[in-house]
Design a protein around this motif. Structure first.
Motif, PDB file in Angstrom:
ATOM      1  N   PRO A  28      31.544  37.334  31.871  1.00  0.00           N
ATOM      2  CA  PRO A  28      31.299  36.908  32.992  1.00  0.00           C
ATOM      3  C   PRO A  28      32.706  37.257  34.195  1.00  0.00           C
ATOM      4  O   PRO A  28      31.671  36.510  36.073  1.00  0.00           O
ATOM      5  CB  PRO A  28      31.913  35.392  32.331  1.00  0.00           C
ATOM      6  N   HIS A  29      34.094  37.521  33.351  1.00  0.00           N
ATOM      7  CA  HIS A  29      34.793  37.466  35.152  1.00  0.00           C
ATOM      8  C   HIS A  29      34.147  38.739  35.791  1.00  0.00           C
ATOM      9  O   HIS A  29      34.765  39.125  36.736  1.00  0.00           O
ATOM     10  CB  HIS A  29      36.525  37.074  34.687  1.00  0.00           C
ATOM     11  N   GLN A  30      34.074  39.830  34.697  1.00  0.00           N
ATOM     12  CA  GLN A  30      33.396  41.087  35.678  1.00  0.00           C
ATOM     13  C   GLN A  30      32.105  40.752  36.377  1.00  0.00           C
ATOM     14  O   GLN A  30      32.266  41.414  36.926  1.00  0.00           O
ATOM     15  CB  GLN A  30      33.373  41.891  34.652  1.00  0.00           C
ATOM     16  N   PHE A  31      31.130  39.772  35.553  1.00  0.00           N
ATOM     17  CA  PHE A  31      29.973  39.682  36.710  1.00  0.00           C
ATOM     18  C   PHE A  31      30.770  39.225  37.733  1.00  0.00           C
ATOM     19  O   PHE A  31      30.314  39.714  39.600  1.00  0.00           O
ATOM     20  CB  PHE A  31      29.416  39.151  36.045  1.00  0.00           C
ATOM     21  N   VAL A  32      31.823  37.860  38.059  1.00  0.00           N
ATOM     22  CA  VAL A  32      31.936  37.597  40.010  1.00  0.00           C
ATOM     23  C   VAL A  32      32.765  39.046  40.223  1.00  0.00           C
ATOM     24  O   VAL A  32      33.171  38.801  41.346  1.00  0.00           O
ATOM     25  CB  VAL A  32      32.968  36.298  39.164  1.00  0.00           C
ATOM     26  N   ASP A  33      33.945  39.381  39.569  1.00  0.00           N
ATOM     27  CA  ASP A  33      34.489  40.536  40.236  1.00  0.00           C
ATOM     28  C   ASP A  33      33.503  41.582  41.194  1.00  0.00           C
ATOM     29  O   ASP A  33      33.730  41.888  42.502  1.00  0.00           O
ATOM     30  CB  ASP A  33      35.542  41.082  39.678  1.00  0.00           C
TER      31      ASP A  33
ATOM     32  N   ARG B 188      34.313  26.073  31.817  1.00  0.00           N
ATOM     33  CA  ARG B 188      36.267  26.088  31.186  1.00  0.00           C
ATOM     34  C   ARG B 188      36.629  26.566  32.307  1.00  0.00           C
ATOM     35  O   ARG B 188      37.523  26.408  33.208  1.00  0.00           O
ATOM     36  CB  ARG B 188      36.002  26.719  30.000  1.00  0.00           C
ATOM     37  N   CYS B 189      35.819  27.051  33.601  1.00  0.00           N
ATOM     38  CA  CYS B 189      36.121  27.930  35.037  1.00  0.00           C
ATOM     39  C   CYS B 189      36.898  26.390  35.757  1.00  0.00           C
ATOM     40  O   CYS B 189      36.612  25.560  35.368  1.00  0.00           O
ATOM     41  CB  CYS B 189      35.316  28.230  35.291  1.00  0.00           C
ATOM     42  N   PRO B 190      38.636  27.041  35.431  1.00  0.00           N
ATOM     43  CA  PRO B 190      39.126  26.514  36.325  1.00  0.00           C
ATOM     44  C   PRO B 190      39.299  25.866  37.789  1.00  0.00           C
ATOM     45  O   PRO B 190      39.653  24.893  38.641  1.00  0.00           O
ATOM     46  CB  PRO B 190      40.784  27.076  36.214  1.00  0.00           C
ATOM     47  N   ARG B 191      37.869  26.789  38.300  1.00  0.00           N
ATOM     48  CA  ARG B 191      38.004  27.364  39.913  1.00  0.00           C
ATOM     49  C   ARG B 191      36.204  26.814  39.675  1.00  0.00           C
ATOM     50  O   ARG B 191      36.413  26.554  41.358  1.00  0.00           O
ATOM     51  CB  ARG B 191      38.284  28.281  40.560  1.00  0.00           C
ATOM     52  N   SER B 192      35.834  26.198  38.716  1.00  0.00           N
ATOM     53  CA  SER B 192      34.176  25.672  39.174  1.00  0.00           C
ATOM     54  C   SER B 192      33.473  26.855  39.651  1.00  0.00           C
ATOM     55  O   SER B 192      32.882  26.760  40.469  1.00  0.00           O
ATOM     56  CB  SER B 192      34.219  24.497  40.345  1.00  0.00           C
ATOM     57  N   VAL B 193      33.582  27.600  39.475  1.00  0.00           N
ATOM     58  CA  VAL B 193      33.343  29.434  40.092  1.00  0.00           C
ATOM     59  C   VAL B 193      31.767  29.827  39.086  1.00  0.00           C
ATOM     60  O   VAL B 193      30.416  29.737  39.969  1.00  0.00           O
ATOM     61  CB  VAL B 193      33.433  30.602  39.950  1.00  0.00           C
ATOM     62  N   GLU B 194      31.850  29.116  37.498  1.00  0.00           N
ATOM     63  CA  GLU B 194      30.106  29.159  37.439  1.00  0.00           C
ATOM     64  C   GLU B 194      29.423  30.280  37.112  1.00  0.00           C
ATOM     65  O   GLU B 194      28.609  31.180  37.309  1.00  0.00           O
ATOM     66  CB  GLU B 194      28.821  27.657  37.722  1.00  0.00           C
ATOM     67  N   PRO B 195      30.420  31.471  36.413  1.00  0.00           N
ATOM     68  CA  PRO B 195      29.621  32.860  36.041  1.00  0.00           C
ATOM     69  C   PRO B 195      28.757  32.673  35.398  1.00  0.00           C
ATOM     70  O   PRO B 195      27.610  34.006  36.107  1.00  0.00           O
ATOM     71  CB  PRO B 195      30.297  33.193  35.349  1.00  0.00           C
ATOM     72  N   ALA B 196      28.432  31.470  34.539  1.00  0.00           N
ATOM     73  CA  ALA B 196      27.133  31.599  34.334  1.00  0.00           C
ATOM     74  C   ALA B 196      25.454  31.754  35.245  1.00  0.00           C
ATOM     75  O   ALA B 196      24.644  33.002  35.445  1.00  0.00           O
ATOM     76  CB  ALA B 196      26.250  30.831  32.974  1.00  0.00           C
TER      77      ALA B 196
ATOM     78  N   LYS C  73      36.258  31.978  45.181  1.00  0.00           N
ATOM     79  CA  LYS C  73      36.798  31.164  44.738  1.00  0.00           C
ATOM     80  C   LYS C  73      38.076  31.227  43.383  1.00  0.00           C
ATOM     81  O   LYS C  73      38.936  30.778  42.857  1.00  0.00           O
ATOM     82  CB  LYS C  73      36.084  29.765  44.768  1.00  0.00           C
ATOM     83  N   CYS C  74      36.935  32.545  43.184  1.00  0.00           N
ATOM     84  CA  CYS C  74      37.875  33.369  41.720  1.00  0.00           C
ATOM     85  C   CYS C  74      39.365  33.516  41.654  1.00  0.00           C
ATOM     86  O   CYS C  74      39.550  34.329  42.476  1.00  0.00           O
ATOM     87  CB  CYS C  74      37.016  34.248  40.919  1.00  0.00           C
ATOM     88  N   MET C  75      40.329  32.828  40.794  1.00  0.00           N
ATOM     89  CA  MET C  75      41.259  33.451  40.853  1.00  0.00           C
ATOM     90  C   MET C  75      41.943  34.401  39.839  1.00  0.00           C
ATOM     91  O   MET C  75      43.076  34.616  39.272  1.00  0.00           O
ATOM     92  CB  MET C  75      42.655  32.066  41.056  1.00  0.00           C
ATOM     93  N   LYS C  76      40.753  35.056  38.981  1.00  0.00           N
ATOM     94  CA  LYS C  76      40.544  35.942  37.921  1.00  0.00           C
ATOM     95  C   LYS C  76      42.097  35.388  37.448  1.00  0.00           C
ATOM     96  O   LYS C  76      42.788  36.929  36.524  1.00  0.00           O
ATOM     97  CB  LYS C  76      41.536  37.743  39.013  1.00  0.00           C
ATOM     98  N   CYS C  77      41.532  34.338  36.290  1.00  0.00           N
ATOM     99  CA  CYS C  77      42.121  33.844  35.767  1.00  0.00           C
ATOM    100  C   CYS C  77      42.046  34.261  34.068  1.00  0.00           C
ATOM    101  O   CYS C  77      42.449  34.632  32.660  1.00  0.00           O
ATOM    102  CB  CYS C  77      41.796  32.815  35.877  1.00  0.00           C
ATOM    103  N   GLY C  78      40.293  34.868  34.189  1.00  0.00           N
ATOM    104  CA  GLY C  78      39.764  35.209  32.760  1.00  0.00           C
ATOM    105  C   GLY C  78      39.334  34.801  31.797  1.00  0.00           C
ATOM    106  O   GLY C  78      38.971  34.798  30.448  1.00  0.00           O
ATOM    107  N   LYS C  79      39.551  33.465  31.942  1.00  0.00           N
ATOM    108  CA  LYS C  79      39.554  32.418  30.645  1.00  0.00           C
ATOM    109  C   LYS C  79      38.409  32.511  30.602  1.00  0.00           C
ATOM    110  O   LYS C  79      37.904  31.887  29.833  1.00  0.00           O
ATOM    111  CB  LYS C  79      39.921  30.244  31.930  1.00  0.00           C
ATOM    112  N   CYS C  80      37.328  33.005  31.710  1.00  0.00           N
ATOM    113  CA  CYS C  80      35.459  32.457  31.572  1.00  0.00           C
ATOM    114  C   CYS C  80      35.436  33.786  30.205  1.00  0.00           C
ATOM    115  O   CYS C  80      34.132  32.740  29.354  1.00  0.00           O
ATOM    116  CB  CYS C  80      35.073  32.808  32.785  1.00  0.00           C
ATOM    117  N   SER C  81      35.325  35.064  30.282  1.00  0.00           N
ATOM    118  CA  SER C  81      35.347  35.726  29.384  1.00  0.00           C
ATOM    119  C   SER C  81      36.316  35.506  28.583  1.00  0.00           C
ATOM    120  O   SER C  81      35.977  36.210  27.105  1.00  0.00           O
ATOM    121  CB  SER C  81      36.499  37.203  30.093  1.00  0.00           C
TER     122      SER C  81
HETATM  123  S1  SF4 Z   1      35.286  32.993  37.371  1.00  0.00           S
HETATM  124 FE1  SF4 Z   1      37.257  31.242  36.603  1.00  0.00          FE
HETATM  125  S2  SF4 Z   1      37.364  31.115  35.195  1.00  0.00           S
HETATM  126 FE2  SF4 Z   1      36.541  33.376  34.929  1.00  0.00          FE
HETATM  127  S3  SF4 Z   1      38.153  34.337  36.214  1.00  0.00           S
HETATM  128 FE3  SF4 Z   1      37.448  33.325  37.957  1.00  0.00          FE
HETATM  129  S4  SF4 Z   1      38.378  31.889  38.035  1.00  0.00           S
HETATM  130 FE4  SF4 Z   1      39.030  32.543  35.769  1.00  0.00          FE
END
Ligand code: SF4
Ligand code: SF4
Lengths: 262, 128
Positions: B41-46, B74-82, B20-28
């Protein structure tokens, strides 16, 4: 007004002030807080994993006890509130967690999140009402500039906690106004103070806590208030700022004129 | 290096869908502990998405995440990195001998005012 009350482990030991000022204030406001007879520690941090069941059961027991007592469940500590509320949400929304918890506990009657978990601040706002609270104040804290500190646990995740707007909250500000004092509006009021890092890497906790307390000071705060024992510890012991930090219940008891009785 | 079994396990424990992540980097960008984390956090997702999980398991970042839910909120895509960070941490501490915090480490860290909350939460996060 009668409620079940979950004090949590820290309110029985290092954070007795948070508890006793709350009880004295509640009594003055005609609120009965009935401590759950057999509550167990919530664990202090919400277990996020889908397959963690045993670590959620102490919360589930408290939630069921409140349901069986036919009352809402009041929390005082930010961390307990966060854990109980998030576990309650799992019990309502996650069939797998609810079924496994029911099996573990051999429940006769399923539990699916029926109990309403409310923080004492929510009780003051929604059940007593801040207008009414203001009328009950006998020693208004006129002129004191107080920084409300939400930290991370009271508000987030907003969609589960449903406490206030997680990015632009007003509940503690309005609480401060009801006591006759002046809330300081500042940037880091909902930024984490790093308290959980205190045992793992103290430098992190010191750095984050100092940044938070400095920001409150820079905005003219004379005092900060919190509902979290770990934040209070971190912001006084680990922060290098010298800003006094108190529990919100202590100011409440003071304004209601019952601080000495507590 | 892709490790499919491990990836499946992390996804199952966390309930997160990293696609679901759109790589916006907002989480980090919003992470209060960004400076103290080797992987953000965005690297954990990736990296979980790519099955590149071993480096995460060996990283200090597992222990420095503050569990503050800022990235979740604050993730706009509700990925929930934590939740992914917690799942990787669990994959480490659930293994035999994997505990990061041991009871014998505690006495040295105590002081008169340390709230119980700090101890119980550290055990919940760092030991099984
Ligand atoms: S996990 Fe959410 S906030 Fe972080 S990069 Fe992906 S979409 Fe953006
Ligand atoms: S929960 Fe962890 S990764 Fe997410 S913003 Fe907080 S410290 Fe950073």
């Amino acid at each position: 007004m009668t409620y079940s009350y979950y004090p949590g482990c820290t309110l029985k030991t290092k954070a007795k002030d948070l508890d006793r000022y709350a009880r004295a204030s509640a009594a003055a406001l005609g609120i009965e807080l009935r401590e759950l007879p057999d509550w167990q520690c919530c664990g202090g941090v919400y277990p996020m994993a889908k397959d963690e069941i045993a670590t959620k059961l102490s919360s589930v027991r408290a939630l069921i006890a409140a349901r069986d007592a036919g009352t809402d469940l009041v929390t005082m500590c930010s961390a307990c509130h966060n854990v109980l509320k998030q576990v309650n949400h799992d019990m309502a929304a996650d069939e797998n967690v609810a079924a496994k918890a029911a099996n573990y506990m051999k429940l006769d009657e399923p539990y699916r999140g029926e109990t309403k978990v409310i923080h004492f601040l929510e009780l003051l706002r929604d059940e007593v009402g801040f207008d009414e609270l203001k009328k009950r104040v006998v020693k208004p804290l006129t002129g004191v500039k107080i920084a409300p500190y939400y930290g991370c646990l009271l508000l987030r995740p907003g969609r589960v906690m449903g406490f206030d707007d997680p990015e632009n909250p007003v509940v503690i500000e309005n609480f401060i106004r009801a006591l006759g004092a002046t809330p300081v509006i500042w940037a880091m009021r909902n930024e984490c103070c790093g308290g959980y890092a205190t045992l793992e890497k103290k430098e992190i906790a010191e750095k984050k806590a100092t940044a938070v307390a400095d920001n409150a000071l820079a905005n003219g705060a004379q005092l900060m208030i919190t509902a979290c024992p770990l934040c209070l510890y971190n912001l006084t012991k680990n922060a290098q700022s010298g800003l006094p930090v108190k529990y919100f219940t202590e100011l409440l008891a003071e304004a209601l004129g019952v601080k000495e009785d507590a | 290096m892709e490790n499919t079994n491990l990836k499946e396990r992390i996804l199952e424990i966390s309930g997160v869908n990293p696609r679901k992540c759109m790589k916006c980097g907002k989480c980090s960008a919003t992470c209060p502990n960004y400076d103290e984390m080797e992987y953000h956090p965005h690297q954990f997702v990736d990296m979980v998405e790519k099955g590149n999980i071993e480096p995460l398991m060996a990283s200090e970042s597992l222990w420095t995440c503050l569990s503050c839910f800022a990235c979740v909120e604050r993730c706009p895509r509700s990925v929930e990195p934590a939740k992914l960070i917690e799942a990787v941490r669990l994959a480490v501490i659930r293994a035999q001998g994997g505990n990061h915090l041991k009871p014998q480490d505690i006495p040295d860290k105590l002081d008169d005012e340390l709230p119980q909350q700090a101890i119980v939460s550290a055990f919940r996060k760092y030991s099984k």
